[in-house]
Design a protein around this motif. Structure first.
Motif, short mmCIF file in Angstrom:
data_model
loop_
_atom_site.label_atom_id
_atom_site.label_comp_id
_atom_site.label_asym_id
_atom_site.label_seq_id
_atom_site.Cartn_x
_atom_site.Cartn_y
_atom_site.Cartn_z
N SER A 63 -7.48 17.91 53.47
CA SER A 63 -7.36 18.76 53.31
C SER A 63 -8.58 19.72 53.66
O SER A 63 -9.01 19.71 54.04
N THR A 64 -7.48 21.01 53.68
CA THR A 64 -8.05 22.16 54.67
C THR A 64 -8.48 22.69 52.97
O THR A 64 -10.49 23.55 53.76
N GLY A 65 -8.20 23.61 52.21
CA GLY A 65 -8.71 24.37 51.53
C GLY A 65 -9.53 23.73 50.87
O GLY A 65 -9.57 22.03 50.82
N PRO A 66 -10.44 24.12 49.60
CA PRO A 66 -11.70 23.59 48.75
C PRO A 66 -10.31 22.43 47.64
O PRO A 66 -9.21 23.29 47.26
N PRO A 67 -10.77 21.76 47.07
CA PRO A 67 -10.08 20.80 46.60
C PRO A 67 -10.17 21.28 44.66
O PRO A 67 -10.79 22.25 44.50
N ARG A 124 -17.83 23.26 43.62
CA ARG A 124 -17.21 22.27 44.01
C ARG A 124 -15.78 23.34 44.67
O ARG A 124 -14.71 23.74 45.33
N SER A 125 -14.80 23.71 43.48
CA SER A 125 -13.49 23.98 43.25
C SER A 125 -13.01 25.18 43.97
O SER A 125 -13.08 26.18 44.42
N HIS A 126 -14.61 26.52 43.65
CA HIS A 126 -14.72 27.47 44.46
C HIS A 126 -16.13 28.24 44.92
O HIS A 126 -16.57 28.05 44.38
N PRO A 127 -15.76 27.80 46.34
CA PRO A 127 -16.84 27.60 47.00
C PRO A 127 -17.26 29.18 46.80
O PRO A 127 -16.14 30.11 47.07
N ALA A 128 -18.81 29.37 47.36
CA ALA A 128 -19.07 30.84 47.62
C ALA A 128 -17.82 31.99 49.10
O ALA A 128 -17.94 31.08 50.30
N PRO A 129 -18.16 33.07 49.68
CA PRO A 129 -17.45 33.62 50.20
C PRO A 129 -17.97 33.02 51.23
O PRO A 129 -19.83 33.45 51.04
N THR A 130 -17.65 33.21 52.67
CA THR A 130 -18.78 33.86 53.72
C THR A 130 -19.20 34.95 53.81
O THR A 130 -18.48 35.77 53.24
N PRO A 131 -21.02 34.90 53.97
CA PRO A 131 -21.53 36.75 54.18
C PRO A 131 -20.70 37.29 55.54
O PRO A 131 -20.63 36.62 56.42
N ALA A 132 -20.70 38.13 55.46
CA ALA A 132 -20.09 39.77 56.44
C ALA A 132 -21.26 39.38 57.57
O ALA A 132 -22.22 39.77 57.13
#
Length: 158
Positions: A63-67, A124-132
């Motif tokens: 799967s490409t996204g978080p589980p 695990r299912s809601h990963p932190a967003p990547t910083p700008a």
């Protein structure tokens, strides 16, 4: 008007002192509580083992996204904790206070584990967003390597 006690007390004619039976019952009470905790620990270990192998999808597609959030461990361990609380109430009402107290402590520990498992699965299912990025590629077209803002790099020419 006094009511008779529902718990018969040994009289002086029985030849035994009243505290002798309580000491034996107290010891058996603690042993019963510890044996129940061992049984519940075995049940939790089997449940965790089965859930761990059900999550390991070795032949499935990537799967490409978080589980997605899996509520199975939270509901399983929460249900076991609820049953342990019911055991504790039955034991306390059945005049086994030590076994009931041990069961309440086991239920509390299992509730803490349940919350931690749920929190870990949520993380695990809601990963932190990547910083700008710290630069603005729309204005300058290049990254500022000194760590400053885009105004500083615009004048440097690099």
């Amino acid at each position: 008007m006094t009511r008779p006690s529902p718990y018969p007390q040994p009289g002086p004619s029985s030849g035994r002192r009243p505290y002798e039976s309580r000491a034996v019952n107290g010891c058996l009470d603690v042993v019963l509580g510890l044996l129940l905790v061992l049984l519940e620990g075995l049940i939790c270990a089997v449940a965790a083992f089965r859930m761990a192998f059900s999550r390991a999808d070795l032949g499935g597609p990537e799967s490409t996204g978080p589980p997605p959030m899996d509520w199975t461990p939270v509901l399983t361990f929460g249900g076991i904790a609820a049953v342990i609380c019911l055991f504790a109430v039955v034991l306390i009402r059945g005049n086994r206070p030590w076994a009931g107290a041990i069961q309440l402590l086991a239920a509390l520990a299992l509730c803490v584990v349940t919350v931690q498992v749920g929190h870990e699965d949520y993380r695990r299912s809601h990963p932190a967003p990547t910083p700008a990025p710290s630069y603005d590629p729309g204005r300058t077209g290049h990254q500022c390597l000194s760590g400053g803002d885009s105004r500083e790099c615009r004048d440097s020419g690099s």
